[in-house]
Every structure is written in C-alpha cells, then in structure tokens.
Write an enzyme that holds these catalytic residues in place. Structure first.
Site, PDB file in Angstrom:
ATOM      1  N   ARG A 106      91.505  24.008  -5.536  1.00 14.23           N
ATOM      2  CA  ARG A 106      91.818  24.909  -5.439  1.00 14.23           C
ATOM      3  C   ARG A 106      93.044  25.913  -5.203  1.00 14.23           C
ATOM      4  NH1 ARG A 106      88.964  24.649   0.681  1.00 14.23           N
ATOM      5  NH2 ARG A 106      87.430  23.245   0.015  1.00 14.23           N
ATOM      6  N   GLU A 126      94.805  27.259  -4.221  1.00 16.90           N
ATOM      7  CA  GLU A 126      95.933  28.444  -3.079  1.00 16.90           C
ATOM      8  C   GLU A 126      96.786  29.308  -3.195  1.00 16.90           C
ATOM      9  OE1 GLU A 126      94.428  28.108   0.003  1.00 16.90           O
ATOM     10  OE2 GLU A 126      93.536  25.895   0.144  1.00 16.90           O
ATOM     11  N   ARG A 146     100.848  22.456   4.265  1.00 15.84           N
ATOM     12  CA  ARG A 146      99.939  21.615   4.915  1.00 15.84           C
ATOM     13  C   ARG A 146      98.708  21.708   3.322  1.00 15.84           C
ATOM     14  NH1 ARG A 146      96.662  24.959   7.332  1.00 15.84           N
ATOM     15  NH2 ARG A 146      98.518  26.812   8.000  1.00 15.84           N
ATOM     16  N   HIS A 147      98.948  22.394   2.065  1.00 13.15           N
ATOM     17  CA  HIS A 147      97.800  22.965   1.358  1.00 13.15           C
ATOM     18  C   HIS A 147      98.508  22.275  -0.021  1.00 13.15           C
ATOM     19  CE1 HIS A 147      97.032  26.667   4.561  1.00 13.15           C
ATOM     20  NE2 HIS A 147      95.965  26.512   3.256  1.00 13.15           N
ATOM     21  N   GLU A 205      93.800  22.376  11.030  1.00 16.71           N
ATOM     22  CA  GLU A 205      92.893  22.326  10.878  1.00 16.71           C
ATOM     23  C   GLU A 205      92.572  20.876   9.784  1.00 16.71           C
ATOM     24  OE1 GLU A 205      90.835  25.538   8.869  1.00 16.71           O
ATOM     25  OE2 GLU A 205      89.306  24.035   7.620  1.00 16.71           O
ATOM     26  N   SER A 254      85.681  21.156   8.092  1.00 17.86           N
ATOM     27  CA  SER A 254      84.832  21.740   8.733  1.00 17.86           C
ATOM     28  C   SER A 254      83.421  21.651   8.257  1.00 17.86           C
ATOM     29  CB  SER A 254      84.982  23.101   7.117  1.00 17.86           C
ATOM     30  OG  SER A 254      85.743  24.084   7.595  1.00 17.86           O
ATOM     31  N   ARG A 304      95.589  16.182   4.973  1.00 15.02           N
ATOM     32  CA  ARG A 304      95.422  15.956   6.242  1.00 15.02           C
ATOM     33  C   ARG A 304      95.384  14.553   6.876  1.00 15.02           C
ATOM     34  NH1 ARG A 304      93.842  22.652   6.635  1.00 15.02           N
ATOM     35  NH2 ARG A 304      95.319  23.126   4.338  1.00 15.02           N
TER      36      ARG A 304
HETATM   37  P1  AMO Z   1      86.402  24.248   3.988  1.00 17.44           P
HETATM   38  O1  AMO Z   1      87.199  24.416   2.337  1.00 17.44           O
HETATM   39  O2  AMO Z   1      87.194  24.179   5.095  1.00 17.44           O
HETATM   40  O3  AMO Z   1      85.813  23.591   4.048  1.00 17.44           O
HETATM   41  O4  AMO Z   1      87.759  22.168   3.190  1.00 17.44           O
HETATM   42  C1  AMO Z   1      87.686  21.429   3.805  1.00 17.44           C
HETATM   43  C2  AMO Z   1      88.266  20.643   4.634  1.00 17.44           C
HETATM   44  O5  AMO Z   1      89.237  20.590   3.450  1.00 17.44           O
HETATM   45  C3  AMO Z   1      90.839  20.529   4.030  1.00 17.44           C
HETATM   46  N1  AMO Z   1      91.543  21.529   2.798  1.00 17.44           N
HETATM   47  C4  AMO Z   1      92.581  21.195   2.107  1.00 17.44           C
HETATM   48  N2  AMO Z   1      93.781  20.454   2.208  1.00 17.44           N
HETATM   49  C5  AMO Z   1      94.463  20.327   1.752  1.00 17.44           C
HETATM   50  N3  AMO Z   1      95.114  21.328   0.828  1.00 17.44           N
HETATM   51  C6  AMO Z   1      94.425  22.258   0.847  1.00 17.44           C
HETATM   52  N4  AMO Z   1      94.296  23.283  -0.119  1.00 17.44           N
HETATM   53  C7  AMO Z   1      93.125  22.373   1.230  1.00 17.44           C
HETATM   54  N5  AMO Z   1      91.477  22.555   1.076  1.00 17.44           N
HETATM   55  C8  AMO Z   1      90.655  22.065   2.210  1.00 17.44           C
HETATM   56  C9  AMO Z   1      91.122  20.643   5.241  1.00 17.44           C
HETATM   57  C10 AMO Z   1      90.117  21.111   5.548  1.00 17.44           C
HETATM   58  O6  AMO Z   1      89.795  21.798   6.666  1.00 17.44           O
HETATM   59  N6  AMO Z   1      82.295  22.872   1.653  1.00 17.44           N
HETATM   60  C11 AMO Z   1      83.450  22.998   3.324  1.00 17.44           C
HETATM   61  C12 AMO Z   1      82.667  21.272   4.213  1.00 17.44           C
HETATM   62  C13 AMO Z   1      81.684  21.511   4.506  1.00 17.44           C
HETATM   63  O7  AMO Z   1      81.178  22.554   5.132  1.00 17.44           O
HETATM   64  O8  AMO Z   1      80.836  20.146   4.253  1.00 17.44           O
HETATM   65  C14 AMO Z   1      84.515  23.120   2.528  1.00 17.44           C
HETATM   66  O9  AMO Z   1      85.185  22.662   1.586  1.00 17.44           O
HETATM   67  O10 AMO Z   1      91.241  19.983   5.666  1.00 17.44           O
HETATM   68  P1  ATP Z   2      89.781  27.706   4.473  1.00 15.03           P
HETATM   69  O1  ATP Z   2      88.729  27.054   5.067  1.00 15.03           O
HETATM   70  O2  ATP Z   2      89.440  29.025   5.924  1.00 15.03           O
HETATM   71  O3  ATP Z   2      89.765  28.281   3.287  1.00 15.03           O
HETATM   72  P2  ATP Z   2      92.039  26.299   5.063  1.00 15.03           P
HETATM   73  O4  ATP Z   2      90.756  25.425   4.995  1.00 15.03           O
HETATM   74  O5  ATP Z   2      92.678  26.287   4.088  1.00 15.03           O
HETATM   75  O6  ATP Z   2      90.926  27.738   5.192  1.00 15.03           O
HETATM   76  P3  ATP Z   2      93.914  26.193   7.360  1.00 15.03           P
HETATM   77  O7  ATP Z   2      94.697  25.828   5.904  1.00 15.03           O
HETATM   78  O8  ATP Z   2      93.754  26.121   8.229  1.00 15.03           O
HETATM   79  O9  ATP Z   2      92.443  26.792   6.227  1.00 15.03           O
HETATM   80  O10 ATP Z   2      94.158  28.063   6.671  1.00 15.03           O
HETATM   81  C1  ATP Z   2      93.740  29.617   8.099  1.00 15.03           C
HETATM   82  C2  ATP Z   2      93.937  30.564   7.008  1.00 15.03           C
HETATM   83  O11 ATP Z   2      95.269  30.627   6.913  1.00 15.03           O
HETATM   84  C3  ATP Z   2      93.387  29.839   5.960  1.00 15.03           C
HETATM   85  O12 ATP Z   2      92.433  31.279   5.411  1.00 15.03           O
HETATM   86  C4  ATP Z   2      95.003  30.057   4.923  1.00 15.03           C
HETATM   87  O13 ATP Z   2      94.816  30.729   3.626  1.00 15.03           O
HETATM   88  C5  ATP Z   2      95.344  31.056   5.804  1.00 15.03           C
HETATM   89  N1  ATP Z   2      97.129  30.280   5.894  1.00 15.03           N
HETATM   90  C6  ATP Z   2      97.071  29.322   6.074  1.00 15.03           C
HETATM   91  N2  ATP Z   2      99.257  29.040   5.717  1.00 15.03           N
HETATM   92  C7  ATP Z   2      99.349  30.185   5.711  1.00 15.03           C
HETATM   93  C8  ATP Z   2     100.330  31.491   5.193  1.00 15.03           C
HETATM   94  N3  ATP Z   2     102.105  30.090   5.286  1.00 15.03           N
HETATM   95  N4  ATP Z   2     100.872  32.065   5.492  1.00 15.03           N
HETATM   96  C9  ATP Z   2      99.607  32.850   5.660  1.00 15.03           C
HETATM   97  N5  ATP Z   2      98.139  32.260   5.300  1.00 15.03           N
HETATM   98  C10 ATP Z   2      98.567  30.788   5.601  1.00 15.03           C
END
Ligand code: AMO
Ligand code: ATP
Length: 434
Positions: A211, A213, A219-220, A357, A360, A408
C-alpha cells in the site's frame, strides 16, 4: 555442524561441541570467562590461564566480541555460572572474526535508535528482547494457521502482481509488467472471494499486501502481512465469530508457548489473553460514544469515517477488543453487502484493539446485478473487473470474511511503540533497504 550441541542442552558430565557468538569476555586476572551465545541461550566457558595451554587461552580471550567461535570441552556444574554449568575447553576455533567497532551493541548495554537497529537487523536480532518479538510472531502465525484449519479452511496463495486495486482509501504501487501497467496487490480480496465459489469454499491466506500509504505513521507500513479469511455460506456475524476466535487463539498460544520470550520482553506479568466476548457496537453507537467523551474538537455525524483521535477516544472508553458493525454503506468498499432492509447500512465491520483498528470485514455482495451496480456507484469501471464479476454469473454463494493486519496484531499484543518493530525489514517511505 556435525556433533554440535545447543548450549541449553549441555549437561554436567557431557563432552560437547558448542558454537555461537562471543557475547562477552570477563577477565578476572588468573581466571577469565567467555560467554558464548547461540539460538538456545548462553553458556560460560572458563579459562584458567596458568593451567591451560597458552595458545588456547590466547585464542579464546583474544577474540573480539560477536565473533563466531566453536568450543569443545567438558561440561561441569558451577553454581556461580549464569546457567549453573560451564565448559572447560580443550579447543577453541574462531570461525568468523567480528570487527571491534560494531554499529550497535548486541548486549543491549548501549541503546540504539530504531533506524540504526533497522539498518543492522542482523546484529539487532542478537538481542533477546528483539529475537523474542519474531519468535512470538512465528508462534502467532502458527496458531492462526492451526485455528483456521480447525475451521476447515484451506490455505491459499494468490498473485501479488495484479491488474486492479480494491481498497479505495489507499494508493497503489504501479509496476511495469512486460510493457503493460500493473500493480502490487493491496489485498487478496477479490481472489479470496473468487475461491469461495470454487470447490474450496472456505479459505485463508497469510501474505504480503502493498500500500502506497501517504502517511508516515507508527502503525502504517508500505508492505504489510495480511491474514485473510473468506468463507461461503456464512454471514458477517459468523465472520466476526471466526475473527474473534483467531485473535484469541493467537494470544492463548503465546501465553502457553512463549513464556521465555515474554520474560525477555518484560511482559510475563502483564500479558493476558482476552477473555469474554468482544463487545459489538454499531457504528451509530460508536459515534455517539466518541461524541460523549468530549475529546474531539468537532462532533462526528452519521457518514463520517472515524478519525484517528476518535478511534483512540473510543478505545480508551471501551478498554478491550471490540467490533464496530453496521457502517454507512457509502464509506465501505463496493464488495461489502448492504443490509437487505436498509441499503444505507452495510454489513461491514471493523475489529478494534483499544489502540487501533486491527481488522476489516463483512458480508460480501454476491448478487451479480447488485455487484455491477455497486462498481458504477463508486465510480469504478466494471469492465476492468470482468475477471471477477463474471464468476458471479456461475453460482457464487453468499459469503463473508475479513482481513487482519498481522503486524498490528503483534504490535498491540506486545505493546510495541512502532509497527516497524514487528517486521524484520520494514518498507516505509524512507526505507527500501535492507
Ligand atoms: P483493510 O484495508 O482495512 O481491509 O485492511 C485490513 C487490515 O490490514 C491492516 N493494514 C495495515 N497494516 C499496516 N500497514 C498498512 N498500511 C495497512 N493497511 C491495512 C489493518 C487493517 O485493519 N479487503 C479488506 C479486508 C476484508 O474485507 O476482508 C481490507 O484490506 O490491520
Ligand atoms: P482503511 O482501512 O480505511 O484503508 P486503515 O486500515 O489504514 O485504513 P487506520 O490505520 O485505522 O485504517 O486509519 C484510519 C484512517 O486514518 C485512515 O483513513 C488513515 O489513512 C488515516 N490516518 C492514519 N494515520 C493518520 C495520520 N497520521 N494522519 C492523518 N490520517 C491518518
């Protein structure tokens, strides 16, 4: 190495060949000790200078810290030794010398910045508390696999080079594939769904997701490990049951099988597997509770995505793992099914740790016409997803599933400050090697 004994297995009375790294040399004058470290632990090697062969003493005590040596000798009981036994060597061989200037101190006496640690992961993972994170990670993945298998799910592997994205909220990494534009896969979402219509019915995958991001946060990651599950003939509520069972199984396995690692991390007293059912809050209740905390500058209204501070406030309020269910359809992806009696309301759910989170998921739209209409509503071209949608014309059962972020899960389980600590070689905006 033939005949090699792990230090943890060396018993008084044995004659052993032990191999590993020079953890420390303590020279007390007439007597000196080399502490040798291997995967299983440490052992003391004793050098009595006046009584032993001069060359042997010179080799054993002249070696730099972190060099690799192999020692042969007799094991004896010694209450003053750190592990209660010591080796009196009859031979010491240096297999690989270490530079006396180390970029970080594996004995942990000198702290290092995370970036220095990540640049020198090999040395960093010689520390017990760092190694422990990855032993626990391996145990978590083992337990998760076993739990899925107990649910009669089959492990699959889907492509990571793909033609389309699926997760709207995040950017794709483009690559060139024999002159064509392609992408690194953001999620196995569409492939795992295609498999519930196959003879496999119920599947799971543990694999990388990519991703782009835009945020640089603790946490990303740009390459993360997704733990995905998908099953025919279950609804979102049953998918939540599986999700909860899998997370609990991971905690329980660590509690049962990783006490040494928890001690290395100083967590032996704090660590607790979650008990009881995870509360299930609707999105509507969630925003009300967040608003009631008064911690946000602006009140949330129906349709808002939960901001990071909102998640944090709610997590503090709930204080344990919990689900948020019944999200507004418009903020969930096209593949999530709406409730039959209210199309503004989706079956999508998130599973939260108080700090962030983790998951999902949801029930999926399996009706061909609805699926195609959903693409159009979200401004996506159904043509480019033809490989996916057309299978919905040939008997696609109702199904549901979820994606759990592996790093996570580890991060929240162990209270790590930064998600990068849960990955051997993290990929982020600044880091492409090692
Ligand atoms: P989502 O985009 O919420 O859902 O991703 C699922 C979970 O993956 C983790 N995650 C990440 N962890 C670290 N860095 C990231 N950049 C990152 N992006 C996501 C989070 C998140 O909750 N297709 C759906 C899942 C489904 O519906 O089955 C999906 O990808 O813990
Ligand atoms: P999603 O499932 O919506 O793609 P995610 O699984 O990465 O996102 P979270 O990490 O819980 O979900 O983030 C929730 C939202 O907050 C996301 O839309 C993310 O892009 C945004 N976000 C996370 N960190 C930051 C930050 N430091 N500043 C601004 N926005 C942020």
């Amino acid at each position: 190495m033939q005949g090699r004994t792990y230090t943890a297995d060396a018993e008084p009375g044995d004659h052993v060949k032990v191999a590993g790294w020079v953890h420390e040399i303590r020279d007390l004058g007439g007597i000196a000790f080399l502490i040798l470290r291997d995967k299983s632990g440490k052992i003391q090697v004793k050098f009595e200078k006046d009584e032993m062969d001069e060359e042997l003493v010179e080799t054993g005590l002249g070696v730099h810290r972190e060099s690799v040596v192999v020692v042969e000798g007799a094991v004896e009981e010694e209450p003053r030794a750190p592990t209660g036994v010591e080796v009196t060597p009859d031979s010491v061989e240096v297999l690989a010398d270490a530079d006396p200037e180390l970029p970080l101190d594996p004995s942990g006496k000198v702290d290092a910045e995370l970036s220095t640690r990540l640049d020198n992961r090999t040395l960093d993972l010689r520390k017990d508390e760092v190694k422990a994170v990855f032993e626990i990670r391996a145990e978590v993945l083992r337990a998760v696999r076993e739990e899925f298998r107990d649910f009669y799910a089959t492990e699959i592997n889907t492509p990571k080079i793909v033609a389309t994205g699926t997760e709207g909220g995040t950017e794709l990494f483009p690559i060139t594939y024999f002159g064509k534009e392609a992408f690194m896969n953001q999620s196995p979402q569409l492939f795992k769904q295609l498999m519930v219509g196959s003879g496999l019915e119920r599947v799971f995958e543990i694999g990388p997701i990519f991703r782009a991001e835009e945020h640089n946060t603790p946490r990303h990651l740009n390459e993360a490990t997704s733990i995905d599950f998908e099953s025919a003939f279950i609804d979102h509520s049953e998918a939540m049951d599986v999700c909860e069972a899998v997370v609990k199984a991971a905690y329980e396995a660590v509690e049962e099988n990783c006490q040494t690692e928890l001690e290395a991390l100083g967590l032996e007293d704090e660590f607790e597997a979650p008990e009881g059912e995870f509360p299930r809050l609707s999105y509507e209740e969630a925003i009300q509770r967040i608003n009631a905390t008064g911690k946000l500058d602006e009140q949330l209204v129906w349709g808002d995505d939960l901001p990071t501070e909102g998640e944090k406030a709610l997590g503090e309020d709930v204080g344990e793992h919990y689900f948020i269910t019944d999200w507004p359809s418009e903020i969930k992806p096209f593949y999530i099914k709406d409730h039959d009696d209210d199309e503004q309301l989706s079956t999508g759910f998130d599973m939260m740790h108080p700090k962030m989170e983790l998951v999902s998921g949801g029930q999926r739209e399996h009706r061909y016409e609805h699926l195609v209409a959903g693409f159009e509503q979200q401004g996506l071209d159904p043509e480019s997803f033809d490989y996916y949608t057309k299978m919905f014309k040939y008997g696609m059962p109702p199904h549901a599933g979820f994606g759990l972020g592996g790093e996570r899960l580890i991060m929240t389980m162990l209270g790590l400050e930064n998600i990068r600590e849960a990955v051997l070689f993290p990929r982020d905006r600044q880091r492409l090697s090692p």
